[in-house]
Design a protein around this motif. Sequence first.
Motif, PDB file in Angstrom:
ATOM      1  N   GLY A  92      49.052 -77.964 -55.013  1.00  0.00           N
ATOM      2  CA  GLY A  92      50.667 -78.080 -55.246  1.00  0.00           C
ATOM      3  C   GLY A  92      50.665 -79.657 -54.750  1.00  0.00           C
ATOM      4  O   GLY A  92      51.636 -80.264 -54.660  1.00  0.00           O
ATOM      5  N   THR A 132      57.028 -76.671 -58.103  1.00  0.00           N
ATOM      6  CA  THR A 132      56.382 -78.197 -57.747  1.00  0.00           C
ATOM      7  C   THR A 132      57.605 -78.543 -57.656  1.00  0.00           C
ATOM      8  O   THR A 132      57.698 -79.313 -56.865  1.00  0.00           O
ATOM      9  N   LEU A 208      50.630 -73.805 -51.422  1.00  0.00           N
ATOM     10  CA  LEU A 208      51.266 -72.466 -52.765  1.00  0.00           C
ATOM     11  C   LEU A 208      50.062 -71.473 -52.364  1.00  0.00           C
ATOM     12  O   LEU A 208      49.194 -72.062 -52.425  1.00  0.00           O
TER      13      LEU A 208
END
Length: 428
Positions: A92, A132, A208
């Motif tokens: 992430g 993202t 994530l």
Amino acid sequence: MLTILSYTMIACFMYMVMSKRMSPLVALILVPVAFACLGGFSSGLGPMMLDGVKMLAPTGIMLTFAILYFCMMTDAGLFNPLIKLILKCVKGDPQKIVIGSAILGICVGLDGDGATTYIITTAALLPLYRRTGIRLQVLATVLLLTNGVMNILPWAGPFSRAASAMHVDITELFIEMLPIMLAGLAWVVFVAFYLGRVERRRLGVIELGDDEGLHHFTEFRLTDWKFLFNAALTVTLIALMMLSIMPLPILFMLAFGLGVLVNFPALKDQKAVIGKYADNVMAVTLLIFAAGIFVGIMSGTGMIKAISGSLIQVIPESAGHFMSVITAFLSMPFTYVLTNDAFYFGILPILAETASHYGIGAQEMAIASLIGQPVHLLSPLVASTYLLCGLLDLDYGDNQKASLGWSIGTCGVMFIAAVAFGTISVFN
């Protein structure tokens, strides 16, 4: 007069697209037609445009089935292990994601085909970028820069054209180009580092889950044998592309036929897969055939020859000792406004003939001519760039403005590396 008309047409086209007064599709069709009529070529427009469309028809067919093939493989789950690995590594972090995009683009780009690189890479990374919040333009810029360097591999088009036009040994030329390409790739990774850092400052690091981002890829489950079949089929396809066993359009048609039959044997499922990606296919294919009109009119009216002659005439005789340097810098605008065939077989031999009188060899001129390839990919004559913009739903003009400076930077780094390694001589 024709030279002025040619430059004005290109400037008008770029203005219309970048200012968003016309879509690229409409501009590719109407702008060259309007200027051809102004130049008195209206009576021969039909055959010119048809010749251009015929010229790009194989590219349109190839991209149609390439999009269908790789999108089908994405739905079938071929890239799930790759996506899981990327998620595990980047965790992430936008900066790591963008750097990973560059590295993945380099690995996939080893086949030397830009369209394939864009399709595979965007299929793997697009869900992660959307999750993202990283700007898709960042992905487009990084992939364009990556492909700009990988497009110089020996089995890619520009390299073979340069070697053929200069009658130099391909192996020796590649050995000389390799450190220059590595310098270019180092620049690409640096740009990815910088752009990723900007995105990380804007977004922060996103948390994530282990399997997050895979929901787009799990609609169809693979048994083990299907996964092995798909992997083998894809590797075989890429190998045959590199070996030039068959024309690319035929390879992709055959691969798609086999792949869809094995993964989706039911007729309704086959129709569903084709219908799912019909919009993407049409958006790209229409642009390719519209670009055929642009290319056909430029060739048929003599605009390409007029541009070539005018650019050569502006080089003073006193600059002969610097012909390789001049060629390196001219290769950027030359390959932007002309096709690779027109540049490497029409312009480069003339430049090389002049250079030979000053002791500059054919191999040095071949290397110099390849420096501008990263800018070439932004040319309105390059089909794969339309594909990339279509896959990421980006405006073509915005992509030009965002990526051009970085592409010129790639050319600059490669030129400095060529000078540093002694493959291009600044002083003869």
